[in-house]
Design an enzyme around this catalytic site. Structure first.
Site, PDB file in Angstrom:
ATOM      1  N   SER A 229       0.921  -1.232   0.026  1.00 43.59           N
ATOM      2  CA  SER A 229       0.104  -0.112   0.039  1.00 43.59           C
ATOM      3  C   SER A 229       0.763   1.205  -0.284  1.00 43.59           C
ATOM      4  CB  SER A 229      -0.831   0.246   1.096  1.00 43.59           C
ATOM      5  OG  SER A 229       0.012   0.329   2.349  1.00 43.59           O
ATOM      6  N   ASP A 230       0.177   2.364  -0.615  1.00 43.29           N
ATOM      7  CA  ASP A 230       1.178   3.572  -0.260  1.00 43.29           C
ATOM      8  C   ASP A 230       0.885   3.747   1.290  1.00 43.29           C
ATOM      9  OD1 ASP A 230       2.259   6.127  -0.234  1.00 43.29           O
ATOM     10  OD2 ASP A 230       1.143   6.803  -1.779  1.00 43.29           O
ATOM     11  N   TRP A 231       1.661   4.579   1.790  1.00 45.30           N
ATOM     12  CA  TRP A 231       1.685   4.871   3.346  1.00 45.30           C
ATOM     13  C   TRP A 231       0.489   5.151   3.796  1.00 45.30           C
ATOM     14  CZ3 TRP A 231       5.473   2.392   1.108  1.00 45.30           C
ATOM     15  CH2 TRP A 231       6.494   2.059   1.751  1.00 45.30           C
TER      16      TRP A 231
END
Ligand code: BGC
Length: 747
Positions: A229-231
């Site tokens: 995932s993106d952060w």
């Protein structure tokens, strides 16, 4: 690593915690199972490696001393795949040297609007260029047994509401514009990981989008790595795992671990889906730990590479015989950016640069006749009359004036979008005053995305340096003093004004929805189709020499869709100095099968030529070079018929063309039911003759006397559903049903 064995021995709780980060940058470690942690860090134009202290993890600007290469907006303008590969190799070696398993990049979202705050990190408005350049970068990094994370998958072309907004985008546009770059990169370079973006696409967050992650990315494109995932991009973790999101980053303080355990126990999440995620992460760890290399991170050597890279990226936009400068000329350098260049953007890609070279710091290497005045600051829009006066004084005494202008950091950054396309007023105002002196003014720009240039017609030279990495000052001086012949070309169009941009009416959001109403008409696909004036077109850039093109040849003028075709063109350096030219190939679809942009980039090559030298540049075309994405077929499609191969110096300067015929494809069949329009049946080869017969019968009704139909009636009938023959052609239901049966047999 015995991956199967490890998965068997892991407890459910261990698996649940393994599928999210241990902290901001590391994976979970299980010593007892022989699973080490690996570390990843931001890039893509250098290493933003943060140490593991809690303070370092949240302070974006606190990372190791590292070399800042030119950002993607600059490297894109090099159109140089080898440069991208070589830069990747260097970064891969740096990663090995400091124990980084994976660099979080490249970032390749399409530049839909000049306002996107993160455009400086992205490659282009064109998906083909984006895909090819990023594939080369990935192949370079991964050749050093270090991973990449292709991001942000997908359609994350703005920062406004980036973690919440829903991108409403039709399938054709998604495939042709917003996914195509990812598709090329995945197929050509197979990144070890890919990063799911924050936003939603047509109602579904990317991090839990089964269609995007499983059906398209894995099943269709064959991606076999880790999806992370993106952060902070995870909304529903359980749905995410089932949809193909392997790793949550950075983690959820154990909250989602507990939900995963519960979901598996209750049957809401299958053990198999969880095991898939665990296996993918283990395979990634294995790739890194089993191929470690001993490397040293020599920052000074890599700094030189960063300077050389930027020299390939700088775009000469205007030159009325004022560049290159001679060392005897009296030059006034004006502008805060000459002393403090802006060479990278704000946010997660911010590198703690090793050695920042400004034009002022190296000016004495070029000439003894250079003066400097700040004129305006590099970091704010503040007018200071005393600074203006000093600048005007120095300029008055010079032969030529070089203004180092650009966007201050706060004007464009990750996390928010720009609200306008202007440079700070304090810069435009001083440039106007300098022009009034009547001497040649040359503007050097430091920006991550297009700016309006109200003074463009009045200055004598414009140099686009973009955000060119820590060596930008030296690279710019080398270009303006002619030590390097500029060879970059724009990887994006520069509209005259913001309102000209096709996304203008729909950017950024309306009630949390991002409406991609311009469809596939993004960037030059829009401007060129509309024949609109732009400030500088896609693919444009000047050189200190001149090039001529000749001898455009194609293997065959009849091209079979199932095979590849080669195109050749000769390029000659007709000037006096060595130079590099970026040769561009566009395809223009003349089949009228669907509404398409007037042309699309399908090939580019950068070639270096000595004065007088000629080289033959060749391109390979295949089905995808001609194809568009058909929603009806859910596949790429190119109609048989005529296409024009265009060779251009830019998208607006097409110098040679050749028409070819594409064969071997098929016609998309019409859907036969009582709503089918007569025109569709006439356009489709297999139903044409039969339909004409029926027309002839019906024409008795229309023309009264059984005579010929007039042109107007014929044209109107084109759009009449066949059922209307009941009312206008006197046909019975039975007769129409019989026609439909016959038609179905013909399809
Ligand atoms: C950015 C990513 C970055 C990540 C880690 C996110 O906010 O969108 O590009 O890799 O943070 O710093």
């Amino acid at each position: 690593m015995d991956i199967k064995g490890i998965v068997e021995r892991m407890t459910l709780e261990q698996k649940a915690s393994f599928v999210s980060g241990h902290d901001m940058w590391t994976t979970e470690e299980f010593k007892e199972l022989g699973v080490p942690a690996i570390f990843m860090c931001d890039g893509p134009h250098g290493l933003r490696k943060q140490e593991i202290t809690p303070q370092d993890q949240t302070d974006i600007y606190n990372s190791i001393d590292a070399v800042c290469f030119p950002t993607a907006c600059a490297t894109a303008a090099s159109f140089d795949k080898q440069l991208m590969y070589d830069m990747g190799v260097t970064l891969g070696k740096e990663c090995q040297a400091v124990d980084v398993s994976t660099i979080l990049g490249p970032a390749i979202n399409i530049k839909r609007s000049p306002l996107c705050g993160r455009n400086f990190e992205y490659v282009s408005e064109d998906p083909y260029l984006t895909g090819e350049m990023s594939a080369s970068y990935i192949n370079g990094v991964q050749s050093q047994n270090v991973g990449t994370s292709l991001k942000h998958f997908a359609a994350n072309s703005q920062e406004t509401e980036r973690m919440y907004a829903d991108d409403i985008v039709d399938m054709r546009t998604l495939r042709e514009i917003y996914l195509a770059g990812f598709e090329i990169a995945v197929k050509k370079s197979m990144p070890w990981t890919i990063m799911a973006s924050y936003n939603r696409i047509n109602g579904e967050y990317s991090s839990e989008n089964n269609w995007l992650l499983n059906e398209v990315l894995r099943d269709e494109w064959g991606f076999d790595g880790v999806v992370m995932s993106d952060w902070g991009a995870v909304s529903d973790r359980i749905k995410g795992i089932a949809s193909g999101l392997d790793l949550e980053m950075p983690g959820s303080q154990g909250v989602n671990d507990a939900s995963i355990v519960e979901a598996v126990k209750s049957g809401a999440l299958s053990q198999e889906d969880l095991d898939k995620a665990v296996t993918n992460i283990l395979k990634w760890i294995e790739k890194f730990i089993e191929h470690r290399q001993t490397e040293t991170f020599d920052r000074d050597i890599d700094h030189e590479k960063a300077v050389r890279a930027e020299e390939e990226c700088i775009v000469l936009l205007k030159n009325e015989n004022v560049l290159p400068l001679g060392d005897a000329e009296k030059i006034a350098i004006i502008g805060g950016f000459a002393e403090s260049p802006r060479f990278q953007g704000g946010g997660s890609s911010h590198i703690n640069a090793h050695n920042i070279v400004s034009a002022v710091s190296v000016k004495d290497n070029y000439s003894d006749n250079i003066s400097f005045a700040e004129g305006f600051p590099y970091d704010a829009d503040v007018k200071d009359e005393a600074k203006y006066a000093e600048a005007l004084n120095k300029a008055e005494a010079a032969d030529k004036i070089i203004v180092f202008a650009g966007l201050p950091d706060v004007f464009e950054s990750e996390g928010y979008d720009r609200s306008h396309m202007r440079l700070p007023d304090c810069q435009n105002e001083l440039i106007a005053k300098l022009i009034e002196l009547g001497k040649p003014v040359i503007v050097v720009l430091h920006n991550g995305s297009p700016v309006e240039m109200p003074w463009a017609d009045k200055v004598s030279g414009i140099v686009e340096a973009y955000l060119g990495g820590e060596g930008v000052g030296e690279a710019v001086m080398n270009v303006i003093y002619g030590k390097v012949n500029p060879s970059g070309k724009l990887a994006e169009s520069f509209p005259i004004k913001l309102e000209d941009n096709p996304s203008f009416l729909n950017f950024p959001v309306a009630r949390h929805k991002v409406n991609y109403a311009e469809g596939v008409f993004v960037g030059y696909r829009y401007y060129d189709t509309k024949k609109m004036d732009v400030l500088f077109p896609f693919g444009y850039g000047l050189s200190y020499t001149t090039f001529e093109y000749s001898n455009l040849k194609v293997d065959s003028e009849v091209v079979d869709i199932t095979s590849e075709t080669r195109v050749y063109v000769d390029v000659t350096n007709t000037g006096d100095v060595k130079g590099k030219e970026i040769v561009q190939l566009y395809i223009s679809d003349k089949t009228n099968a669907v509404n398409r942009p007037v042309h699309e980039l399908k090939g580019f090559e950068k070639v270096e030529l000595e004065p007088g030298e000629t080289k033959t540049v060749s391109f390979t075309l295949d089905k995808r070079s001609f194809a568009w994405f058909s929603e009806e077929l859910n596949d790429w499609y190119a109609a048989n018929g005529s296409y024009v191969i265009e060779i251009g110096k830019s998208s607006r300067d097409i110098v040679l063309t050749k028409e070819i015929k594409l064969t071997g494809s098929f016609q998309i069949p019409p859907v036969i039911d009582h709503d089918i329009q007569l025109g569709e049946l006439l356009a489709y080869d297999k139903t044409r003759a039969f339909t004409e017969q029926q027309f002839a019968k019906a024409s008795t009704q229309f023309s009264g006397e059984g005579g010929e139909l007039d042109e107007m009636t014929k044209a109107m009938m084109e759009y009449m559903p066949i059922r209307t023959l009941r009312s206008f052609g006197g046909m019975t239901n039975e007769a129409i049903a019989q026609i439909l049966d016959e038609l179905k047999k013909l399809i």
